[in-house]
Enzyme design. Structure first.
Site, mmCIF file in Angstrom:
data_model
loop_
_atom_site.group_PDB
_atom_site.id
_atom_site.type_symbol
_atom_site.label_atom_id
_atom_site.label_comp_id
_atom_site.label_asym_id
_atom_site.label_seq_id
_atom_site.Cartn_x
_atom_site.Cartn_y
_atom_site.Cartn_z
ATOM 1 C CE LYS A 411 -14.240 -29.822 40.535
ATOM 2 N NZ LYS A 411 -13.662 -28.645 39.858
ATOM 3 C CB THR A 445 -15.596 -31.615 29.450
ATOM 4 O OG1 THR A 445 -14.471 -32.164 28.739
ATOM 5 C CG2 THR A 445 -16.797 -32.518 29.257
ATOM 6 N N GLY A 447 -12.968 -26.363 30.824
ATOM 7 C CA GLY A 447 -13.389 -25.244 31.678
ATOM 8 C C GLY A 447 -14.601 -25.511 32.552
ATOM 9 C CB CYS A 450 -12.883 -22.402 35.170
ATOM 10 S SG CYS A 450 -11.236 -23.086 34.929
HETATM 11 N N1 LIG Z 1 -20.026 -35.193 31.025
HETATM 12 C C1 LIG Z 1 -20.545 -34.559 32.077
HETATM 13 N N2 LIG Z 1 -21.875 -34.612 32.297
HETATM 14 C C2 LIG Z 1 -22.416 -33.965 33.336
HETATM 15 N N3 LIG Z 1 -21.710 -33.257 34.214
HETATM 16 C C3 LIG Z 1 -20.372 -33.174 34.071
HETATM 17 C C4 LIG Z 1 -19.716 -33.814 32.991
HETATM 18 N N4 LIG Z 1 -18.387 -33.545 33.090
HETATM 19 C C5 LIG Z 1 -18.231 -32.760 34.160
HETATM 20 N N5 LIG Z 1 -19.408 -32.532 34.778
HETATM 21 C C6 LIG Z 1 -19.639 -31.688 35.936
HETATM 22 O O1 LIG Z 1 -18.784 -30.566 35.765
HETATM 23 C C7 LIG Z 1 -18.274 -30.124 37.009
HETATM 24 C C8 LIG Z 1 -16.756 -30.121 36.946
HETATM 25 O O2 LIG Z 1 -16.323 -31.395 37.282
HETATM 26 P P1 LIG Z 1 -14.957 -32.077 36.940
HETATM 27 O O3 LIG Z 1 -14.898 -32.382 35.484
HETATM 28 O O4 LIG Z 1 -14.868 -33.232 37.860
HETATM 29 O O5 LIG Z 1 -13.881 -30.964 37.338
HETATM 30 P P2 LIG Z 1 -12.693 -30.242 36.560
HETATM 31 O O6 LIG Z 1 -13.307 -29.571 35.358
HETATM 32 O O7 LIG Z 1 -12.164 -29.291 37.527
HETATM 33 O O8 LIG Z 1 -11.748 -31.318 36.186
HETATM 34 C C9 LIG Z 1 -18.880 -31.058 38.033
HETATM 35 O O9 LIG Z 1 -20.054 -30.479 38.573
HETATM 36 C C10 LIG Z 1 -19.235 -32.292 37.251
HETATM 37 O O10 LIG Z 1 -20.280 -32.986 37.871
HETATM 38 C C1 LIG Z 2 -6.042 -20.763 32.778
HETATM 39 C C2 LIG Z 2 -6.690 -22.049 33.116
HETATM 40 N N1 LIG Z 2 -7.228 -22.226 34.329
HETATM 41 C C3 LIG Z 2 -7.836 -23.402 34.647
HETATM 42 C C4 LIG Z 2 -7.920 -24.426 33.729
HETATM 43 C C5 LIG Z 2 -8.575 -25.737 34.120
HETATM 44 O O1 LIG Z 2 -9.750 -26.050 33.398
HETATM 45 P P1 LIG Z 2 -10.930 -26.991 33.959
HETATM 46 O O2 LIG Z 2 -12.040 -26.064 34.375
HETATM 47 O O3 LIG Z 2 -11.340 -27.798 32.745
HETATM 48 O O4 LIG Z 2 -10.475 -27.797 35.095
HETATM 49 C C6 LIG Z 2 -7.354 -24.202 32.457
HETATM 50 N N2 LIG Z 2 -7.382 -25.150 31.514
HETATM 51 N N3 LIG Z 2 -6.743 -23.017 32.184
HETATM 52 MG MG LIG Z 3 -10.649 -27.993 37.224
#
Ligand SMILES: Nc1ncnc2c1ncn2[C@@H]1O[C@H](COP(=O)(O)OP(=O)(O)O)[C@@H](O)[C@H]1O
Ligand SMILES: Cc1ncc(COP(=O)(O)O)c(N)n1
Ligand SMILES: [Mg+2]
Length: 734
Positions: A411, A445, A447, A450
């Site tokens: 991602k 952003t 969650g 998740c």
């Molecule tokens: N600002 C954004 N615009 C569009 N898509 C996003 C944005 N932020 C996250 N995503 C999408 O959300 C999903 C979660 O990605 P990421 O933020 O890298 O993971 P995590 O939430 O686990 O840190 C991915 O599909 C990513 O492409």
């Molecule tokens: C209980 C729990 N599980 C997972 C996440 C990760 O969040 P994210 O989807 O932004 O990576 C969180 N903040 N809290």
């Molecule tokens: Mg995550």
């Protein structure tokens, strides 16, 4: 169209570059899709193949999977676009265009192939085609429309209903469809309504689209489903039963809470075994409590002893004991789909996994079907430093996928840059599928990871493949990201709006603001206003060439109208729920008599009693006003009286400004006193107050009442046009 999803034809936008004007087609489409358009047809009869391809790429990018996307006529352009990886869902063909059989053969069974059909002969020809050739029929025109000059005779709603009843295919009503027709067309078994000018020419295409989407949602659903509407694809399994094993986020945006919302939003039945509890909000994690691992094992057994689990999503597991408990349960139960989101660090930067548990987590990888690490988590799994460029990220995903024999969704959410890529990497089958989209500018952003992983788990069951599941989960997440800030949750990274798409598609419609309703209604009568402007009567008023006898006959009719209109305004005053509105309408009623009517008498001479027999359009207009009060009460009545303010104020001001010809600015103009009355700033203030009063009521009303108000408003605007038109034709005398 998304594989496995029913095609939603409800609000069908046909583009018209001329009507979109300087804003450009892409901007209008982007706004219209945000407002609830469910399918877009690019219609450009003049573009070269190269220009069309550029437009297709741009529109596919702004639509971003939120609506289906088809092209009018140009099968060649659809094929060229698809060869370049541009997402176009199909083609709409007219009777004279390329053959539908050829289109179906070229585009494959999942593409949309729409066909215009409006005669029994067309229907007979469609019935001869192999099943599955045509996806839907475009049936029209419903009313005469200037956006398609060569249209066949108008069918009206009854004619449409007849055709819809004679075919088994979904039918979209096209041609001259106004907001006021939506409910009736839906009841006439329409699968959708096609709109051109009411959205393309609207000052606010998003608000205009929302009115249509709301109007569609508010119209009574058909008593039985089925005919006239596209069905979900055959063989779709039942409701996926999806279990989340994860941590609790009491603020509701991440963890278990986000998982249950995501599963529900995507049509699954959600279950949750809580592996850890966090005390966190949108700003950060304050502390973590981990219940005994044995208790998690009890929760898992309680579920699997009783329930068939289709898919499991695993999130925050906190420590090695918890991970071991989950690993041993997975080995025993072996659910068909396991998606592992290797949660180590929250979006806020807080750690959610013990350091010694990182090693234990690797033992889970071979038990998963898909693992969804963010950039930092991928580096931990690949036992290296986080990559900074996308190519490095994909390379690490290949290492992890090959090393553990598991699919990896790498991602790119944490990359800087205008686009946000993800990649589905399967080293075992040597495939890499990349997904990309513009970065959505939002603070919401919390969650995302998740939500994405539980969405994929759910969709993997209903759609039956990893690539469509990721594609559709991303489309849904992007829509949820776009609307997250609307929830106003917390001061840090807020949650995504898991139900944004569902609610806006009519489940629970959010009420439009007064200014949104105003823009939509004004747009709704744009075509009528344009026709008023071009009437010989109005042009003659503008340049002063209108014969005095025609003008005086118009005044005599208008004087008759104003006497009754004043009584109608008094009725609005009588029905008004609050004193200020009561006083306002009463003042308007009085002004009608001692302002406007007095002017008419000055010119015509006060006849004492009314000597004029109202002409047919005058009678029809007054009947409509009285009927609106009788049928719909206050809300409908004030909507019906509004065009007489709004259209005259707008016309008066534009005439005085010389917009319709310089002669109207001259003090020598033969009808200068009439122009001065309607171009008067005092009339503008009264009109503004009338608009604000009506819009406040409309925005507070239910979609159903708002729909009736709009119909009454539109009908009055039609009467205004007819009133002027009656005096327009040379030689026409009352
Ligand atoms: N600002 C954004 N615009 C569009 N898509 C996003 C944005 N932020 C996250 N995503 C999408 O959300 C999903 C979660 O990605 P990421 O933020 O890298 O993971 P995590 O939430 O686990 O840190 C991915 O599909 C990513 O492409
Ligand atoms: C209980 C729990 N599980 C997972 C996440 C990760 O969040 P994210 O989807 O932004 O990576 C969180 N903040 N809290
Ligand atoms: Mg995550």
């Amino acid at each position: 169209m998304t594989p496995g999803h029913p095609l939603d034809l409800s609000v069908y936008l046909v583009t018209d570059a001329g009507l979109c004007g300087e804003r450009g087609v892409a901007d209008v489409v982007s706004e219209a899709v945000a407002g609830g358009v469910s399918i877009v047809q690019l219609r450009d009869k003049h573009a070269t193949s190269e220009q069309l391809l550029v437009q297709l790429a741009e529109l596919a990018r702004v639509i971003d999977g939120r609506a289906a996307f088809v092209v009018n006529d140009r099968l060649d352009a659809v094929l060229a676009a698809r060869r370049r990886g541009i997402r176009v869902d199909g083609v709409h063909l007219g009777q004279g265009d390329a053959a539908v059989l050829e289109a179906r053969a070229a585009l494959g069974p999942d593409a949309i192939v729409g066909l215009t059909a409006n005669t029994p002969a067309h229907l007979a020809a469609v019935a001869e085609l192999p099943p599955g050739t045509v996806t839907y029929l475009g049936v029209g025109v419903i009313r005469p429309t200037p956006t398609k000059l060569d249209h066949p005779p108008a069918l009206g709603i009854d004619g449409f209903a007849e055709i819809a009843a004679a075919t088994g295919l979904p039918c979209v009503a096209i041609g001259g469809v106004g907001l006021a027709d939506v409910a009736e067309l839906r009841r006439a078994d329409a699968a959708g309504v096609a709109v051109v000018s009411a959205i393309c020419a609207a000052p606010d295409p998003s608000a205009a689209a929302r009115e249509f989407a709301d109007g569609w949602a508010a119209a009574a659903p058909m008593p039985t489903g089925g005919r006239g509407r596209a069905e979900p694809v055959k063989g779709m399994p039942g409701v996926p039963r999806v279990l989340s094993i994860a941590g609790s986020d009491p603020s509701g945006g991440a963890g278990i809470q986000a998982d249950l919302k995501s599963i529900s939003a995507l049509g699954g039945y959600g279950m949750a075994a809580i592996a850890a509890l966090t005390a966190q909000n949108t700003r950060g994690v304050r502390s973590v409590h981990v219940p005994p691992a044995a208790f998690l094992a009890e929760q898992l057994d309680a579920i699997s002893d009783d329930i068939d689990i289709d898919a499991v999503k695993i999130g925050m597991l906190a420590n090695a004991d918890v991970i071991d408990a989950v690993a041993s349960w997975l080995r025993r139960v072996r659910p068909p789909v396991v998606v592992l989101d290797p949660v180590m660090v929250a979006t806020s930067g807080d750690r959610l996994l013990d350091l010694d548990a990182e090693r234990a987590l690797r033992s889970l990888l071979p038990l998963a079907d898909l693992v969804t690490p963010n950039i930092a988590e991928l580096a931990v799994l690949a036992e290296t430093e986080p990559a900074t460029a996308w190519t490095g990220i994909v390379a690490q995903a290949e290492v992890v996928s090959a090393g553990y024999g598991v699919r990896v969704l790498a991602k790119g959410g944490h990359l800087d840059g205008a686009t946000v890529p993800d990649a589905l990497v399967d080293a075992v089958n040597a495939t890499i599928v990349e997904f990309s989209g513009d970065r959505i500018e939002t603070t919401a952003t919390h969650g995302t990871g998740c939500s994405l992983s539980s969405a994929i788990a759910t969709l993997r069951i209903s759609l039956g493949g990893w690539e469509p599941a990721v594609d559709e989960a991303r489309r849904w997440l992007r829509e949820s990201l776009r609307h997250g800030e609307e929830l106003h949750v917390g001061g840090g990274h807020g949650p995504v709006h898991h139900f944004a798409g569902l609610w806006s598609r009519g489940g629970i419609a959010t009420a439009p603001t007064a200014s949104e309703v105003e823009a939509a209604w004004w747009g709704e009568i744009a075509e009528l206003r344009a026709r008023i402007d071009s009437l010989p009567f109005v042009r003659g008023l503008a340049d002063g060439t209108l014969p005095p006898d025609v003008f005086e006959e118009y005044l005599a009719q208008d004087a008759h109208y104003l006497r009754s209109y004043s009584r109608v305004l008094a009725e609005a005053s009588r029905l008004a729920p609050e004193a200020p509105e009561q006083a306002f309408w009463a003042a308007c009623a009085q002004h009608c008599l001692d302002g406007e009517l007095e002017h008419h008498h000055d010119r015509l001479g006060d006849p004492g009693v009314d000597p004029v027999r109202p002409n047919a359009v005058n009678t029809a207009y007054l009947d409509h006003l009285v009927a609106s009060a009788a049928r719909g009460g206050y809300a409908e009545l004030i909507a019906a009286v509004l065009p007489c303010f709004w259209i005259y104020d707008d016309l008066g001001r534009r005439l005085i400004a010389g917009d319709l010809g310089p002669a109207a600015r001259s003090p020598e103009h033969p009808y200068a006193d009439w122009l001065a009355m309607y171009g008067d700033p005092a009339f503008e203030i009264t009109t503004r107050q009338a608009i604000d009063t009506v819009m406040a009521v409309a925005s507070r009303s239910t979609p159903e009442v708002r729909g009736r108000m709009l119909r009454a408003f539109r009908r009055s605007a039609e009467c205004e046009l007819a009133f002027f038109a009656f005096h327009a034709a040379p030689g026409c005398r009352t």
